[in-house]
Scaffold this motif. Structure first.
Motif, mmCIF file in Angstrom:
data_model
loop_
_atom_site.group_PDB
_atom_site.id
_atom_site.type_symbol
_atom_site.label_atom_id
_atom_site.label_comp_id
_atom_site.label_asym_id
_atom_site.label_seq_id
_atom_site.Cartn_x
_atom_site.Cartn_y
_atom_site.Cartn_z
ATOM 1 N N LYS A 247 0.613 -0.944 0.126
ATOM 2 C CA LYS A 247 -0.031 -0.056 -0.415
ATOM 3 C C LYS A 247 1.230 1.266 0.090
ATOM 4 O O LYS A 247 0.562 2.165 -0.518
ATOM 5 N N SER A 248 2.315 1.412 0.566
ATOM 6 C CA SER A 248 3.093 2.028 0.614
ATOM 7 C C SER A 248 3.295 2.925 -0.821
ATOM 8 O O SER A 248 3.946 3.463 -1.439
ATOM 9 N N ALA B 98 0.506 3.904 -2.727
ATOM 10 C CA ALA B 98 0.451 5.832 -2.476
ATOM 11 C C ALA B 98 2.153 6.329 -2.785
ATOM 12 O O ALA B 98 1.022 7.653 -3.695
ATOM 13 N N LEU C 65 0.742 6.761 -5.872
ATOM 14 C CA LEU C 65 -0.749 7.810 -7.110
ATOM 15 C C LEU C 65 0.196 9.051 -6.304
ATOM 16 O O LEU C 65 -0.286 10.102 -7.668
ATOM 17 N N TYR D 256 2.124 5.290 3.668
ATOM 18 C CA TYR D 256 0.344 5.095 3.530
ATOM 19 C C TYR D 256 0.505 4.766 4.639
ATOM 20 O O TYR D 256 1.283 3.924 5.924
ATOM 21 N N PRO E 26 -2.820 3.195 7.603
ATOM 22 C CA PRO E 26 -4.360 2.523 7.440
ATOM 23 C C PRO E 26 -5.310 4.085 8.649
ATOM 24 O O PRO E 26 -6.183 4.234 8.441
ATOM 25 N N VAL F 107 -1.006 9.099 3.318
ATOM 26 C CA VAL F 107 -2.187 8.400 2.178
ATOM 27 C C VAL F 107 -3.199 7.223 2.853
ATOM 28 O O VAL F 107 -2.188 6.537 3.626
ATOM 29 N N SER F 108 -3.906 8.047 3.084
ATOM 30 C CA SER F 108 -4.939 6.704 3.656
ATOM 31 C C SER F 108 -6.212 6.106 2.753
ATOM 32 O O SER F 108 -6.554 6.738 2.325
ATOM 33 N N ASP F 109 -6.686 4.659 3.333
ATOM 34 C CA ASP F 109 -8.219 4.542 2.292
ATOM 35 C C ASP F 109 -8.827 4.408 3.381
ATOM 36 O O ASP F 109 -9.950 4.260 2.879
ATOM 37 N N ARG F 110 -8.782 5.064 4.726
ATOM 38 C CA ARG F 110 -9.964 5.433 5.260
ATOM 39 C C ARG F 110 -9.707 6.595 6.595
ATOM 40 O O ARG F 110 -9.568 6.816 7.660
ATOM 41 N N PRO F 111 -10.247 7.811 4.878
ATOM 42 C CA PRO F 111 -10.063 9.016 5.525
ATOM 43 C C PRO F 111 -11.532 9.195 6.274
ATOM 44 O O PRO F 111 -12.447 8.909 6.578
#
Length: 105
Positions: A5-6, A9, A12, A65, A67, A100-104
């Motif tokens: 995920k890092s 990120a 991205l 990244y 969480p 960066v997170s996928d759980r804002p």
């Protein structure tokens, strides 16, 4: 999983800078990476607006990244002088962290 995920990120954020017409190049240094535990906290890349002289308006970017960004920042703030943010900025004053997170929230 955190490592994957890092990397996503990082790709991205790099893509966002490129689409905004910034010059992006990998960061390379003679210094060894700044490591804490199993993680590297060295800059990922250099960013500067296109058309500027080399080194002018250049800054370094480190992408991570997490969480739970609020929890990560809270813990780092409690660490005071031992904070990863402060230690990294001592090595690289022009360093910016992008979390960066996928759980804002």
């Amino acid at each position: 999983m955190l490592e994957a995920k890092s990397r996503i990120a990082e790709a991205l954020v790099e893509s966002i800078f490129r689409r905004a017409r910034y010059e992006v190049c990998p960061y390379r240094s003679q210094q060894s990476p700044l490591r804490f535990g199993r993680e590297d906290f060295s800059p990922d890349f250099c960013v500067s607006p296109k058309g500027t002289a080399e080194g002018a308006a250049e800054f370094l970017v480190e992408v991570k990244y997490r969480p739970a960004i609020d929890q990560f920042v809270s813990v780092e703030n409690q660490r005071g002088e031992r904070s990863l943010f402060l230690l990294a900025r001592k090595h690289w004053p022009a360093l910016y962290f992008i979390l960066v997170s996928d759980r804002p929230e």
